[in-house]
Design a protein around this motif. Structure first.
Motif, PDB file in Angstrom:
ATOM      1  N   ILE A 249      15.857  29.411  70.792  1.00  0.00           N
ATOM      2  CA  ILE A 249      16.267  29.576  69.393  1.00  0.00           C
ATOM      3  C   ILE A 249      15.953  30.985  68.873  1.00  0.00           C
ATOM      4  O   ILE A 249      15.002  31.624  69.297  1.00  0.00           O
ATOM      5  CB  ILE A 249      15.614  28.507  68.484  1.00  0.00           C
ATOM      6  CG1 ILE A 249      14.088  28.542  68.602  1.00  0.00           C
ATOM      7  CG2 ILE A 249      16.145  27.121  68.818  1.00  0.00           C
ATOM      8  CD1 ILE A 249      13.390  27.630  67.593  1.00  0.00           C
ATOM      9  N   LYS A 250      16.838  31.428  67.979  1.00  0.00           N
ATOM     10  CA  LYS A 250      16.721  32.749  67.376  1.00  0.00           C
ATOM     11  C   LYS A 250      17.133  32.634  65.907  1.00  0.00           C
ATOM     12  O   LYS A 250      17.762  31.644  65.524  1.00  0.00           O
ATOM     13  CB  LYS A 250      17.664  33.742  68.086  1.00  0.00           C
ATOM     14  CG  LYS A 250      17.349  33.948  69.558  1.00  0.00           C
ATOM     15  CD  LYS A 250      18.478  34.670  70.280  1.00  0.00           C
ATOM     16  CE  LYS A 250      18.457  36.162  70.118  1.00  0.00           C
ATOM     17  NZ  LYS A 250      17.317  36.834  70.740  1.00  0.00           N
ATOM     18  N   MET A 251      16.812  33.642  65.126  1.00  0.00           N
ATOM     19  CA  MET A 251      17.169  33.563  63.708  1.00  0.00           C
ATOM     20  C   MET A 251      17.505  34.943  63.135  1.00  0.00           C
ATOM     21  O   MET A 251      16.825  35.918  63.432  1.00  0.00           O
ATOM     22  CB  MET A 251      15.998  32.962  62.922  1.00  0.00           C
ATOM     23  CG  MET A 251      16.349  32.587  61.500  1.00  0.00           C
ATOM     24  SD  MET A 251      14.886  32.032  60.588  1.00  0.00           S
ATOM     25  CE  MET A 251      14.620  30.416  61.284  1.00  0.00           C
ATOM     26  N   HIS A 252      18.585  35.001  62.317  1.00  0.00           N
ATOM     27  CA  HIS A 252      18.813  36.144  61.434  1.00  0.00           C
ATOM     28  C   HIS A 252      18.037  35.817  60.165  1.00  0.00           C
ATOM     29  O   HIS A 252      18.331  34.795  59.523  1.00  0.00           O
ATOM     30  CB  HIS A 252      20.278  36.248  61.033  1.00  0.00           C
ATOM     31  CG  HIS A 252      21.190  36.859  62.030  1.00  0.00           C
ATOM     32  ND1 HIS A 252      21.361  36.380  63.299  1.00  0.00           N
ATOM     33  CD2 HIS A 252      22.033  37.924  61.913  1.00  0.00           C
ATOM     34  CE1 HIS A 252      22.266  37.123  63.920  1.00  0.00           C
ATOM     35  NE2 HIS A 252      22.681  38.067  63.108  1.00  0.00           N
ATOM     36  N   SER A 253      17.095  36.653  59.772  1.00  0.00           N
ATOM     37  CA  SER A 253      16.307  36.280  58.598  1.00  0.00           C
ATOM     38  C   SER A 253      15.752  37.504  57.883  1.00  0.00           C
ATOM     39  O   SER A 253      15.655  38.572  58.450  1.00  0.00           O
ATOM     40  CB  SER A 253      15.165  35.367  59.045  1.00  0.00           C
ATOM     41  OG  SER A 253      14.667  34.654  57.951  1.00  0.00           O
ATOM     42  N   GLU A 254      15.380  37.307  56.632  1.00  0.00           N
ATOM     43  CA  GLU A 254      14.857  38.366  55.742  1.00  0.00           C
ATOM     44  C   GLU A 254      15.799  39.583  55.762  1.00  0.00           C
ATOM     45  O   GLU A 254      15.359  40.712  55.734  1.00  0.00           O
ATOM     46  CB  GLU A 254      13.437  38.852  56.076  1.00  0.00           C
ATOM     47  CG  GLU A 254      12.398  37.959  56.667  1.00  0.00           C
ATOM     48  CD  GLU A 254      12.215  36.593  56.057  1.00  0.00           C
ATOM     49  OE1 GLU A 254      12.896  35.683  56.585  1.00  0.00           O
ATOM     50  OE2 GLU A 254      11.429  36.396  55.137  1.00  0.00           O
ATOM     51  N   GLN A 255      17.133  39.336  55.767  1.00  0.00           N
ATOM     52  CA  GLN A 255      18.062  40.475  55.688  1.00  0.00           C
ATOM     53  C   GLN A 255      18.142  40.964  54.233  1.00  0.00           C
ATOM     54  O   GLN A 255      18.087  42.166  53.986  1.00  0.00           O
ATOM     55  CB  GLN A 255      19.457  40.102  56.212  1.00  0.00           C
ATOM     56  CG  GLN A 255      20.428  41.289  56.196  1.00  0.00           C
ATOM     57  CD  GLN A 255      21.791  40.976  56.796  1.00  0.00           C
ATOM     58  OE1 GLN A 255      22.077  39.831  57.138  1.00  0.00           O
ATOM     59  NE2 GLN A 255      22.637  41.976  56.934  1.00  0.00           N
ATOM     60  N   PHE A 256      18.301  40.011  53.314  1.00  0.00           N
ATOM     61  CA  PHE A 256      18.383  40.385  51.900  1.00  0.00           C
ATOM     62  C   PHE A 256      17.230  39.792  51.079  1.00  0.00           C
ATOM     63  O   PHE A 256      16.791  40.377  50.108  1.00  0.00           O
ATOM     64  CB  PHE A 256      19.723  39.933  51.302  1.00  0.00           C
ATOM     65  CG  PHE A 256      20.909  40.561  51.995  1.00  0.00           C
ATOM     66  CD1 PHE A 256      21.263  41.885  51.758  1.00  0.00           C
ATOM     67  CD2 PHE A 256      21.663  39.841  52.918  1.00  0.00           C
ATOM     68  CE1 PHE A 256      22.337  42.471  52.411  1.00  0.00           C
ATOM     69  CE2 PHE A 256      22.747  40.415  53.573  1.00  0.00           C
ATOM     70  CZ  PHE A 256      23.074  41.740  53.323  1.00  0.00           C
ATOM     71  N   HIS A 257      16.794  38.587  51.484  1.00  0.00           N
ATOM     72  CA  HIS A 257      15.729  37.899  50.736  1.00  0.00           C
ATOM     73  C   HIS A 257      14.786  37.205  51.700  1.00  0.00           C
ATOM     74  O   HIS A 257      15.207  36.752  52.763  1.00  0.00           O
ATOM     75  CB  HIS A 257      16.331  36.817  49.808  1.00  0.00           C
ATOM     76  CG  HIS A 257      17.340  37.348  48.846  1.00  0.00           C
ATOM     77  ND1 HIS A 257      18.699  37.291  49.085  1.00  0.00           N
ATOM     78  CD2 HIS A 257      17.181  37.972  47.651  1.00  0.00           C
ATOM     79  CE1 HIS A 257      19.343  37.850  48.071  1.00  0.00           C
ATOM     80  NE2 HIS A 257      18.444  38.275  47.187  1.00  0.00           N
ATOM     81  N   ALA A 258      13.528  37.105  51.280  1.00  0.00           N
ATOM     82  CA  ALA A 258      12.544  36.334  52.059  1.00  0.00           C
ATOM     83  C   ALA A 258      12.527  34.924  51.471  1.00  0.00           C
ATOM     84  O   ALA A 258      11.956  34.701  50.397  1.00  0.00           O
ATOM     85  CB  ALA A 258      11.177  36.994  51.951  1.00  0.00           C
ATOM     86  N   ILE A 259      13.183  33.995  52.165  1.00  0.00           N
ATOM     87  CA  ILE A 259      13.238  32.621  51.608  1.00  0.00           C
ATOM     88  C   ILE A 259      12.592  31.605  52.559  1.00  0.00           C
ATOM     89  O   ILE A 259      12.899  30.425  52.517  1.00  0.00           O
ATOM     90  CB  ILE A 259      14.683  32.189  51.251  1.00  0.00           C
ATOM     91  CG1 ILE A 259      15.597  32.171  52.494  1.00  0.00           C
ATOM     92  CG2 ILE A 259      15.277  33.057  50.155  1.00  0.00           C
ATOM     93  CD1 ILE A 259      16.906  31.402  52.278  1.00  0.00           C
ATOM     94  N   GLY A 260      11.747  32.109  53.468  1.00  0.00           N
ATOM     95  CA  GLY A 260      11.016  31.177  54.324  1.00  0.00           C
ATOM     96  C   GLY A 260      11.498  31.123  55.763  1.00  0.00           C
ATOM     97  O   GLY A 260      10.940  30.395  56.577  1.00  0.00           O
TER      98      GLY A 260
END
Ligand code: NIG
Ligand code: FE
Length: 424
Positions: A249-260
């Motif tokens: 598993i992988k994730m695109h995250s915290e690109q625009f907002h930190a939402i968890g």
């Protein structure tokens, strides 16, 4: 081990290497370990069956080879690994680019049904053959820029059928190129007109992920966690389904907002969390000691004008950082893996040594290949012969390619107009 009597004859001995520079040691390299490169002046490399057989100082070489090639006093580094691309798409995003340069933001365009959603519509309208023909020159550009292993994500399909078509195109591309392709199933964005999001999510979990796993069309599932995309609870459910089907598993995250998203990815021990432009200082410490790679994508900051991911601080706080192009039509039309590394030095505060580790050993770990990305006996003979005798010229100039030759599995690569050459 160095006794010639113990060494089988090599297929090829490469001499005349001004300096050979590579990360060494197992697994992802964290924090200060990202800077400790092995540097061998006046080196030689022996290749057998497409793999490195021996590496060392030319003067110490114990190997007999069927053939010897003098590289003419040029530096050699490992083939780069691009851990994050969306290289299969149709259509263009020129209208988005115009809108953005006239003041609209990427997120506003996406929320209005454009952006990623317009690429999804164009990709759905293209045939399998068209998708392949469009992707080939993109892959050729990445290889010419030094990438010998390339991750390609799907994700430009709203329906299971459209996603499967994209993954089938990636599978066909993998058979056409000598580069090593790692396919990822990307769960990108819910369609804006979906009345029941829960039904859409259960279709992905009950139909799509099991089919992708059964047909071995991907090695990992990647989800976009963002205000305008999937929420952490939705992502957790999807990623748990992926894990049940033995997909990484992988994730695109915290690109625009930190939402968890970042905290969730670390808790689930994802291979990587990618983007991190909106990562807060309190989050920089969270990667310390984790095997989850922090993948940063400087092309996105350059193209969208958003903040740069805190590469320097992540490394200083013990993270294992990787760098990728994020090649895609919307947020990063960057067709050069070595340029992504060069940009990470300018935009994210990496040193040249850290950038090389980020684009080789750590990028490999981000793809579940923890020993790849090094010039070490037993690894595929993927390496770059630079135009310069000093390896730092790989990442210093901007706008020219400093690579003289790309070798993949022990063969020199040459692009052709119509298709990717396969010399193996
Ligand atoms: O990595 N974050 C969202 N997804 C891609 C962009 C894809 C697109 O804009 O087409 C990214 O930035
Ligand atoms: Fe991406």
């Amino acid at each position: 081990m160095d006794d010639p009597a113990n060494q089988p004859q090599a297929d090829l001995l490469l001499t005349g290497i001004s300096e050979l520079v590579t990360p060494t040691g197992p697994g992802p390299l964290h924090g200060p370990a990202m800077s400790s490169l092995t540097q061998i002046p006046n080196a030689a490399i022996a290749v057998k069956d497409g793999h490195f057989q021996w590496i060392g100082k030319q003067a110490d070489c114990p190997i007999q080879a069927k053939r010897t090639l003098d590289l003419g006093n040029h530096a050699v580094v490992p083939g780069l690994i691009d851990p994050h691309t969306h290289a299969v798409w149709a259509g263009d995003r020129l209208a988005d680019f115009e809108a953005r340069t006239s003041g609209k933001t990427y997120e506003q365009i996406l929320a209005a049904g454009g952006g990623i959603r317009s690429t999804i519509r164009a990709t759905a309208a293209a045939s399998h053959e068209e998708l392949i023909a469009l992707a080939i020159p993109r892959l050729n550009a990445l290889i010419a820029s030094g990438a010998t292993t390339i991750e390609i994500k799907s994700g430009y399909g709203f329906t299971p059928a459209a996603e499967l078509r994209q993954l089938e195109a990636i599978q066909s591309l993998a058979a056409l190129t000598p580069a090593h392709i790692r396919p990822t199933h990307r769960v990108h964005n819910p369609p804006s007109n979906v009345a029941d999001r829960a039904d859409y999510l259960s279709q992905i979990q009950q139909e799509l992920i099991p089919e992708v796993a059964r047909r071995k069309l991907a090695t990992a599932v990647d989800i976009f966690v963002e205000k305008e995309a999937f929420q952490p609870a939705e992502a957790e459910s999807i990623l748990n389904t992926a894990l049940t089907h033995d997909l990484a598993i992988k994730m695109h995250s915290e690109q625009f907002h930190a939402i968890g998203g970042l905290e969730l990815a670390l808790r689930l021990m994802a291979l990587s969390v990618d983007h991190l432009e909106a990562c807060t200082p309190a989050q920089h410490v969270l990667f310390a000691g984790a095997n989850t790679i922090a993948t940063i994508l400087p092309g996105v900051s350059l193209h969208l004008g958003i903040p740069c991911a805190p590469g320097r601080s992540l490394i200083d706080n013990g993270a294992a950082v990787a760098v990728g192009t994020d090649l895609n039509p919307g947020s990063s039309p960057l067709f050069s893996t070595s340029a992504a590394l060069a940009l990470s030095i300018r935009l994210n505060g990496l040193t040249a040594a850290e950038a090389l580790t980020a684009g080789t050993a750590n990028a490999a770990a981000a793809l579940g290949l923890p020993d790849a990305g090094r010039i070490e006996p037993g690894q595929p003979a993927d390496f770059l012969v630079l135009s310069s005798s000093d390896w730092r010229d790989l990442l210093y100039p901007l706008g020219i390619n400093s690579i003289r030759q790309v070798w993949i599995s022990g063969n020199p690569w040459t692009p052709s107009d119509q298709q990717l050459e396969h010399e193996a």
